[in-house]
Enzyme design. Structure first.
Site, PDB file in Angstrom:
ATOM      1  N   HIS A   1     -20.919 -74.197  36.792  1.00  0.00           N
ATOM      2  CA  HIS A   1     -20.229 -73.274  35.416  1.00  0.00           C
ATOM      3  C   HIS A   1     -18.983 -74.092  34.873  1.00  0.00           C
ATOM      4  O   HIS A   1     -18.195 -75.066  35.665  1.00  0.00           O
ATOM      5  CB  HIS A   1     -19.635 -72.199  37.006  1.00  0.00           C
ATOM      6  CG  HIS A   1     -18.490 -72.565  37.548  1.00  0.00           C
ATOM      7  ND1 HIS A   1     -17.606 -72.993  37.205  1.00  0.00           N
ATOM      8  CD2 HIS A   1     -19.187 -72.888  38.727  1.00  0.00           C
ATOM      9  CE1 HIS A   1     -16.642 -73.191  38.207  1.00  0.00           C
ATOM     10  NE2 HIS A   1     -17.557 -73.606  39.432  1.00  0.00           N
TER      11      HIS A   1
ATOM     12  N   GLU B   1     -21.604 -71.671  45.698  1.00  0.00           N
ATOM     13  CA  GLU B   1     -20.649 -72.580  46.248  1.00  0.00           C
ATOM     14  C   GLU B   1     -21.008 -73.355  47.964  1.00  0.00           C
ATOM     15  O   GLU B   1     -20.578 -72.532  48.559  1.00  0.00           O
ATOM     16  CB  GLU B   1     -19.699 -73.100  45.474  1.00  0.00           C
ATOM     17  CG  GLU B   1     -18.758 -74.175  45.342  1.00  0.00           C
ATOM     18  CD  GLU B   1     -19.486 -75.285  45.403  1.00  0.00           C
ATOM     19  OE1 GLU B   1     -20.275 -75.715  45.835  1.00  0.00           O
ATOM     20  OE2 GLU B   1     -18.976 -76.165  44.164  1.00  0.00           O
TER      21      GLU B   1
END
Length: 204
Positions: A13, A88
């Site tokens: 990202h 994550e």
């Protein structure tokens, strides 16, 4: 690369507000900065030069990854689906803390990935071995070439698996935002802005 694992493009990202100040996110989230959105635009331009015919797109369900996929991937692959295994790494009690305040991560910079094995020391955290297990589980479920939008540490672990390298090399697999990693046949290539005017740029 194990037989049966497909060709993959991996994106991290774009920069977030917490990235910009060095704050640990893990399961938390923050919005993309202007630079983060620009990084997603650059990733989209790189993907526009790739043949994605027949590819699937998969994304972490966390907001910063979804926001990046919306810019970089939507319109280039038919559908973008989410999978919780691409989130994550959980960092437990470190979530929300400034990286510089965590001695175990001294020297662990996003740009070059020095000292990332310190993530194993997060109190209440997930740990790298557990992250590797869920990444492996995700890849075992896939047989179609993919674009994956995920996070800094998760991206590294996915790419270690796809290149047949051990977790001990997490500091050497490469990182960064605004680039696209291409993995095929156990070989990693990193596509950056230079790839827009020619073939794949530098290898790592």
């Amino acid at each position: 690369m194990p037989v049966g694992w497909p060709e993959v493009y991996v994106l991290r990202h774009g920069q977030t507000e917490w990235n910009a100040v060095g704050r640990m996110q893990g399961g938390q989230d923050s919005a993309l900065t202007g630079e983060g959105r620009a990084q997603a635009v650059r990733q989209g331009r790189i993907l526009a030069g790739c043949d994605l015919n027949g590819f699937e797109a998969w994304c972490s369900p966390q907001g910063r990854a979804i926001a990046t996929a919306a810019v970089a991937v939507v319109g280039r692959v038919a559908h973008v689906r989410t999978d919780d295994r691409l989130r994550e790494i959980g960092v437990g009690e470190w979530e929300g803390r400034l990286r510089r305040e965590i001695p175990e991560l001294a020297g662990a910079e996003d740009a070059d990935g020095v000292g990332l094995q310190g993530y194993d020391l997060a109190p209440g955290g997930e740990g790298l071995a557990a992250l590797e297990a869920r990444c492996r589980d995700f890849l075992r479920d896939r047989s179609t070439p993919m674009v994956i939008v995920t996070h800094g540490v998760t991206s590294r672990v996915l790419r270690l698996l796809l290149t047949g390298r051990p977790l001990s090399e997490i500091d050497r697999i490469g990182g960064g935002q605004g680039v696209v990693y291409h993995l095929a046949g156990g070989v990693q290539r990193v596509l950056d802005q230079a790839a827009l005017s020619g073939p794949v740029s530098r290898a790592r």
